[in-house]
Design a protein around this motif. Structure first.
Motif, PDB file in Angstrom:
ATOM      1  N   ASN A 139      14.443  27.220  -3.642  1.00  9.76           N
ATOM      2  CA  ASN A 139      14.028  28.615  -3.487  1.00  9.76           C
ATOM      3  C   ASN A 139      12.540  28.784  -3.786  1.00  9.76           C
ATOM      4  N   PHE A 140      12.057  28.018  -4.753  1.00 11.01           N
ATOM      5  CA  PHE A 140      10.632  28.030  -5.095  1.00 11.01           C
ATOM      6  C   PHE A 140       9.802  27.564  -3.896  1.00 11.01           C
ATOM      7  N   LEU A 163      12.971  25.917 -13.246  1.00  9.30           N
ATOM      8  CA  LEU A 163      11.959  25.133 -12.539  1.00  9.30           C
ATOM      9  C   LEU A 163      11.326  24.092 -13.456  1.00  9.30           C
ATOM     10  N   ALA A 193       4.965  30.457 -10.972  1.00  9.07           N
ATOM     11  CA  ALA A 193       6.068  31.159 -10.316  1.00  9.07           C
ATOM     12  C   ALA A 193       6.218  32.588 -10.846  1.00  9.07           C
ATOM     13  N   GLU A 228      15.518  32.598 -12.078  1.00 11.14           N
ATOM     14  CA  GLU A 228      15.551  31.173 -11.767  1.00 11.14           C
ATOM     15  C   GLU A 228      14.330  30.425 -12.293  1.00 11.14           C
ATOM     16  N   ILE A 229      13.307  31.149 -12.695  1.00 11.21           N
ATOM     17  CA  ILE A 229      12.049  30.508 -13.110  1.00 11.21           C
ATOM     18  C   ILE A 229      12.267  29.522 -14.245  1.00 11.21           C
ATOM     19  N   VAL A 262      12.117  32.281  -4.827  1.00  6.49           N
ATOM     20  CA  VAL A 262      12.636  32.100  -6.178  1.00  6.49           C
ATOM     21  C   VAL A 262      12.777  33.452  -6.873  1.00  6.49           C
ATOM     22  N   ALA A 302      17.130  26.196  -7.475  1.00  5.34           N
ATOM     23  CA  ALA A 302      15.963  26.997  -7.868  1.00  5.34           C
ATOM     24  C   ALA A 302      14.678  26.405  -7.294  1.00  5.34           C
ATOM     25  N   TYR A 303      14.582  25.074  -7.303  1.00  7.87           N
ATOM     26  CA  TYR A 303      13.380  24.429  -6.783  1.00  7.87           C
ATOM     27  C   TYR A 303      13.269  24.632  -5.269  1.00  7.87           C
TER      28      TYR A 303
END
Length: 218
Positions: A109-110, A123, A131, A119-120, A115, A106-107
């Protein structure tokens, strides 16, 4: 004689209990070395930064569990992004298949601005509100969320991710905080961003003078 024996027993017990090294000392050493790297990278102390990063990676490679190494690679990538250096996090991607972590995925993708809403929650806490607004393409609210982030390195990362969506007012505030901490790499980056989006000729000249002064080694 009894007193001497008691003293020896106490010393032995104290040494065994109080000074016993943690079994995952490598992990603590790796994390500490990365913290030194982060601080010196942002301050443009390049030699110290690179040596600290090498130590951090070396400690992380003492274990077959590559999660710590993955965190280092993502952290290195994030710091480069925070000062405007292009980085696709390739080091992380090279070992991604060997580490099963939805949080790290997830990070990543962030950092890639990919993201997903679901998935937020995975994080780090300081990025969640930011996000949420980025996913909704609400960059005014995202800009406000950046200014609410307390940890300066996280603020620099978030701001750099949407650098072209910010107003000069926000850029100036980020620059002010980077200057307060003496994070020269970030200062130079945000001065360049201000120059890029400033139309006032006099202001551009002032920024250029600041950049020349800061880049002069004397």
């Amino acid at each position: 004689m009894i007193k001497v024996a008691s003293l020896i027993f106490i010393i032995t017990l104290f040494s065994a209990c109080s000074f016993k090294k943690p079994k995952n000392e490598w992990q603590h050493s790796s994390t500490n070395s990365f913290s030194v790297y982060s601080e010196n990278f942002l301050k443009d102390n390049n030699l110290i930064a690179q040596n600290s990063l090498k130590r951090s990676i070396s400690y992380a490679k003492k274990s077959a569990d590559l999660e710590t190494l993955s965190k280092i690679y993502l952290g290195e990538c994030a710091l480069k992004i925070s000062v405007g250096l292009e980085d696709k996090c390739q080091k992380y991607l090279n070992i991604k298949s060997l580490v099963k972590s939805v949080e790290l995925d997830a990070y990543y993708n962030f950092l890639s601005l990919n993201v997903k809403e679901e998935e937020i929650r995975l994080l780090p806490e300081q990025y969640k509100e930011f996000a949420e607004y980025v996913v909704k393409n609400d960059f005014n609210k995202a800009s406000e969320a950046i200014l609410e982030i307390e940890k300066i390195s996280s603020k620099l990362i978030a701001a750099a991710l949407i650098k072209d969506k910010l107003t000069n007012v926000v850029r100036e505030k980020v620059l002010y905080e980077a200057s307060f901490y003496g994070y020269k790499k970030a200062v130079l980056f945000w001065l360049e961003e201000l120059k890029r989006y400033t139309t006032d000729t006099d202001e551009i000249l002032k920024i250029e003078k600041k950049l020349n002064i800061l880049r002069t080694k004397e």
